[in-house]
Design an enzyme around this catalytic site. Sequence first.
Site, mmCIF file in Angstrom:
data_model
loop_
_atom_site.group_PDB
_atom_site.id
_atom_site.type_symbol
_atom_site.label_atom_id
_atom_site.label_comp_id
_atom_site.label_asym_id
_atom_site.label_seq_id
_atom_site.Cartn_x
_atom_site.Cartn_y
_atom_site.Cartn_z
ATOM 1 N N SER A 26 -3.084 -21.492 43.181
ATOM 2 C CA SER A 26 -4.255 -21.064 43.347
ATOM 3 C C SER A 26 -5.256 -21.390 44.362
ATOM 4 O O SER A 26 -6.119 -20.732 44.975
ATOM 5 C CB SER A 26 -4.972 -20.674 42.099
ATOM 6 O OG SER A 26 -5.368 -22.030 41.566
ATOM 7 N N ASP A 33 -15.585 -21.757 40.246
ATOM 8 C CA ASP A 33 -15.430 -21.298 38.671
ATOM 9 C C ASP A 33 -14.920 -22.758 37.799
ATOM 10 O O ASP A 33 -14.665 -23.921 38.260
ATOM 11 C CB ASP A 33 -14.357 -20.286 38.545
ATOM 12 C CG ASP A 33 -13.167 -20.638 39.217
ATOM 13 O OD1 ASP A 33 -12.522 -21.846 39.331
ATOM 14 O OD2 ASP A 33 -12.076 -19.931 39.362
ATOM 15 N N HIS A 85 -11.698 -24.031 40.354
ATOM 16 C CA HIS A 85 -11.361 -24.009 41.940
ATOM 17 C C HIS A 85 -12.686 -24.362 42.538
ATOM 18 O O HIS A 85 -13.852 -24.258 42.166
ATOM 19 C CB HIS A 85 -10.964 -22.594 42.083
ATOM 20 C CG HIS A 85 -9.681 -22.211 41.493
ATOM 21 N ND1 HIS A 85 -9.769 -21.329 40.398
ATOM 22 C CD2 HIS A 85 -8.473 -22.459 41.876
ATOM 23 C CE1 HIS A 85 -8.519 -21.292 40.011
ATOM 24 N NE2 HIS A 85 -7.863 -21.795 40.862
#
Length: 367
Positions: free
Chosen positions: A42, A332, A335
């Site tokens: 991600s 977040d 990340h």
Amino acid sequence: MINLTTRGLFLLMVLGSSMLILGLNSTSDAQMVPALFVFGDSLVDVGNNNHLPISIAKANFPHNGIDFPTHKPTGRFSNGKNAADFLAEKLGLPSSPPYLSQVHNKSSNFLTGVSFASGGAGIFDGTDQLYRQSITMNKQIEYFATVQGQMVQQLGQAGADKILSKAVIAIVIGSNDILGYFGSSPSGQLKKGTPQEFVDSMIVAIKSQLKSIYDLGGRKFAMIGIGAVGCCPSQRDKNKTETCNEAANFWASKYNQGLQSVLQEYTAQLKDFQYTYFDTYNVLLNLIQQPAAYGFKEAKAACCGLGNLKAKVACLPFSSYCPNRSDHVFWDLYHPTEATARIIVDTAFNGPRQYAFPLNLQQLASL
């Protein structure tokens, strides 16, 4: 999980309307390589998971993308651009499109590269069980084999080999494996043996995966080490003192050492194998331990989320977010913000040997 570690390069491909949708245009910098192929999780997913029907590891909703050129979510786990976007810019290329957005498009042109990266992916196939579905690293390599075959059909073997040998192969993987093992969520764990045995198995697996990419024509590898994942908000929140998960950090560092040994071994064994290794671990740790020196005010809490350190609830549409994203290290619970990703790629591209070695990315691309 979806990754901390821890960040598309390629010929001006006719992305046309899809580039306009993403709000990313060709850069003005001189193009350094013909193509960029991105593998990973991600940290560098640019929208592949949007096309996975049952995956819950998606970022195609607000507040993600609030600082993206279109101010809309694109599937990036970020408030704006991520490391893959900045890497492309540095190489003078538009961001690579997600493979799953192109695979059924008959006009797709993979000659300038593509991104296979997928939120939740790990070195091992079972890493994504908590998030139900991702494109595993092994599957990403299968897709790369399909792309390589199409390039051979289009250009012939010699033509395909020429592009692939000059392209940058960027790999950002492993954080989910470490957090899956050391995290406290039973459904997220992949506990197989002792920590040392687990990390050793990660190294054996990535070694095989690198060889598979090499056998398909890849020669220039941009290897991004795992970051100090134990210091992301999700891990701090699990500790009453809000300190880092030192076990996760220790074994991430041990994996990074093993990866470097593999890269050195392949340099001696494989013809024309070239690489840059980027020490994400220490660069990220610098940002966390000395945030003010890099323009940050907050290095513990996430910008977007709810609860303690904004890490109890992920960045969902009902979550709150900080008014100034550029002063937070983390977007977040896992990340980095766009600001952090930019610093990481800047350092990987033209940073000193202390962090990018034996060459930095700019030097690798110029070969």
